[in-house]
Scaffold this active site. Sequence first.
Site, PDB file in Angstrom:
ATOM      1  N   SER A 119      47.084  41.964  35.851  1.00 17.77           N
ATOM      2  CA  SER A 119      48.427  42.579  35.989  1.00 17.77           C
ATOM      3  C   SER A 119      49.438  41.561  36.482  1.00 17.77           C
ATOM      4  CB  SER A 119      48.543  43.713  37.159  1.00 17.77           C
ATOM      5  OG  SER A 119      47.470  44.196  37.308  1.00 17.77           O
ATOM      6  N   GLU A 152      50.438  45.874  27.171  1.00 22.25           N
ATOM      7  CA  GLU A 152      51.181  44.493  26.949  1.00 22.25           C
ATOM      8  C   GLU A 152      50.340  43.524  26.573  1.00 22.25           C
ATOM      9  OE1 GLU A 152      54.586  44.405  30.297  1.00 22.25           O
ATOM     10  OE2 GLU A 152      52.678  44.703  31.172  1.00 22.25           O
TER      11      GLU A 152
HETATM   12  N1  LIG Z   1      43.571  49.622  38.645  1.00 20.75           N
HETATM   13  C1  LIG Z   1      44.773  49.689  37.915  1.00 20.75           C
HETATM   14  O1  LIG Z   1      45.653  50.507  37.902  1.00 20.75           O
HETATM   15  C2  LIG Z   1      45.073  48.282  37.088  1.00 20.75           C
HETATM   16  C3  LIG Z   1      45.863  48.444  36.196  1.00 20.75           C
HETATM   17  C4  LIG Z   1      46.190  47.386  35.136  1.00 20.75           C
HETATM   18  C5  LIG Z   1      45.564  46.131  35.410  1.00 20.75           C
HETATM   19  N2  LIG Z   1      44.436  45.991  36.304  1.00 20.75           N
HETATM   20  C6  LIG Z   1      43.863  45.049  36.353  1.00 20.75           C
HETATM   21  O2  LIG Z   1      42.708  45.074  35.899  1.00 20.75           O
HETATM   22  C7  LIG Z   1      41.711  44.274  36.792  1.00 20.75           C
HETATM   23  C8  LIG Z   1      40.536  45.053  37.369  1.00 20.75           C
HETATM   24  O3  LIG Z   1      40.871  46.163  37.964  1.00 20.75           O
HETATM   25  P1  LIG Z   1      40.105  47.321  38.482  1.00 20.75           P
HETATM   26  O4  LIG Z   1      41.071  48.315  39.359  1.00 20.75           O
HETATM   27  O5  LIG Z   1      39.246  47.909  37.523  1.00 20.75           O
HETATM   28  O6  LIG Z   1      39.131  46.732  39.719  1.00 20.75           O
HETATM   29  P2  LIG Z   1      37.766  47.448  40.140  1.00 20.75           P
HETATM   30  O7  LIG Z   1      37.643  46.784  41.565  1.00 20.75           O
HETATM   31  O8  LIG Z   1      37.588  48.861  40.019  1.00 20.75           O
HETATM   32  O9  LIG Z   1      36.648  46.673  39.215  1.00 20.75           O
HETATM   33  C9  LIG Z   1      36.418  45.091  39.468  1.00 20.75           C
HETATM   34  C10 LIG Z   1      35.068  45.159  38.815  1.00 20.75           C
HETATM   35  O10 LIG Z   1      34.802  43.799  38.673  1.00 20.75           O
HETATM   36  C11 LIG Z   1      33.559  43.366  39.226  1.00 20.75           C
HETATM   37  N3  LIG Z   1      33.333  41.870  39.252  1.00 20.75           N
HETATM   38  C12 LIG Z   1      34.069  41.180  40.165  1.00 20.75           C
HETATM   39  N4  LIG Z   1      33.554  39.825  39.862  1.00 20.75           N
HETATM   40  C13 LIG Z   1      32.795  39.799  38.968  1.00 20.75           C
HETATM   41  C14 LIG Z   1      32.260  38.682  38.208  1.00 20.75           C
HETATM   42  N5  LIG Z   1      32.689  37.140  38.394  1.00 20.75           N
HETATM   43  N6  LIG Z   1      31.541  38.978  37.044  1.00 20.75           N
HETATM   44  C15 LIG Z   1      31.506  40.263  36.640  1.00 20.75           C
HETATM   45  N7  LIG Z   1      31.890  41.228  37.319  1.00 20.75           N
HETATM   46  C16 LIG Z   1      32.660  40.951  38.368  1.00 20.75           C
HETATM   47  C17 LIG Z   1      33.098  44.104  40.413  1.00 20.75           C
HETATM   48  O11 LIG Z   1      31.812  44.263  40.745  1.00 20.75           O
HETATM   49  C18 LIG Z   1      33.815  45.384  40.223  1.00 20.75           C
HETATM   50  O12 LIG Z   1      33.031  46.408  39.841  1.00 20.75           O
HETATM   51  C19 LIG Z   1      42.360  43.515  37.877  1.00 20.75           C
HETATM   52  O13 LIG Z   1      42.943  42.343  37.152  1.00 20.75           O
HETATM   53  C20 LIG Z   1      43.618  44.332  37.848  1.00 20.75           C
HETATM   54  O14 LIG Z   1      44.795  43.732  38.369  1.00 20.75           O
HETATM   55  C21 LIG Z   1      44.232  47.004  37.203  1.00 20.75           C
END
Ligand SMILES: NC(=O)c1ccc[n+]([C@@H]2O[C@H](COP(=O)([O-])OP(=O)(O)OC[C@H]3O[C@@H](n4cnc5c(N)ncnc54)[C@H](O)[C@@H]3O)[C@@H](O)[C@H]2O)c1
Length: 298
Positions: A119, A152
């Site tokens: 993000s 995006e």
């Molecule tokens: N949550 C939102 O609303 C949202 C919206 C748009 C973008 N994002 C982006 O999406 C990404 C993920 O967000 P999320 O909310 O799904 O996070 P989350 O915490 O729900 O999930 C992250 C996952 O990644 C895993 N992980 C961490 N390090 C790892 C690695 N090295 N190898 C494999 N797996 C690994 C963790 O175990 C976890 O299950 C972030 O970059 C965030 O900025 C989030």
Amino acid sequence: MEIKKIFVVGAGFMGSGIAQVAIQSGFDVTINDQREAALEGAKVNIEKRLTRLVTKGKITEEDKAIAMSHLSTSSSVHSATDADLVIEAIFENLDAKRAVFEQLDKICGRNTIFASNTSSISLTSLAAATSRADRVVGMHFFSPVPAMRLVEVVYGLRTSQETIDTIMSIGDKMNKKMILAKDKPGFIVNRMLLPMLNEAVQILDEDIGSVEDTDEGMKLGCNHPMGPLELADMVGLDILLEVMETFYTDLGDTKYRPAHLLRKMVAAGYLGQKSGAGFYIYDKDRKKVGVNPVLDKH
Ligand SMILES: NC(=O)c1ccc[n+]([C@@H]2O[C@H](COP(=O)([O-])OP(=O)(O)OC[C@H]3O[C@@H](n4cnc5c(N)ncnc54)[C@H](O)[C@@H]3O)[C@@H](O)[C@H]2O)c1
């Protein structure tokens, strides 16, 4: 370039949503996570969401079975060897994301495209961790991924036009509306949205209006489907704070300074829906039950 196999890194909230949309669009998807529990959880959640679509009559049992047949899980990054596209969705941390790309750069074929769902992190700096900067691109999905139409597409200084074109065509197949953004803090949507959420917290901090009136103001006055404070709770107050800190540092304008009350809420552990309390209090199903009484004390 034709994309058939997608390797999704991170089986959290976003990764499982991306995997669901991809398998429903006919791509073969392997979802990867360091935690076995996250992989199991993602599979169960995807199946549950597809079952709900069957119950609502939006897809058939057969559609669900076909979609599920496209899904596999793996806790090893080495399962990415034959991927055409990697979509990284691990937590928002530059070093962790760079480490994933650096490792996959050695495992994947030269033509594999690396997309990140970041993000706020610069795609140009993520690309620098690889030997394929021309094939690194942002694919920023919105949450919840299956319901939100927008993606995006963010291009770094060295992203090639061919990579952008390939990602645009994948978006079409996933029935998403793609918008193009340069690699600058917040891209298009968050650059507008997060300062507005921060300003709503500032309004509370200055005692201009109550939590409910601030939200009603934007819902009824501007036709927003959600108020900014309930949306901040949904995004996560820690994430909002982190992104505002980045904007403030990178763009250097005081208009991006995080509201003092936002810092206090995060320091006190009120992170929004995920912690059960933010500006509002939530029950175990993340349903809003009232305004957080702690706000009377600020
Ligand atoms: N949550 C939102 O609303 C949202 C919206 C748009 C973008 N994002 C982006 O999406 C990404 C993920 O967000 P999320 O909310 O799904 O996070 P989350 O915490 O729900 O999930 C992250 C996952 O990644 C895993 N992980 C961490 N390090 C790892 C690695 N090295 N190898 C494999 N797996 C690994 C963790 O175990 C976890 O299950 C972030 O970059 C965030 O900025 C989030």
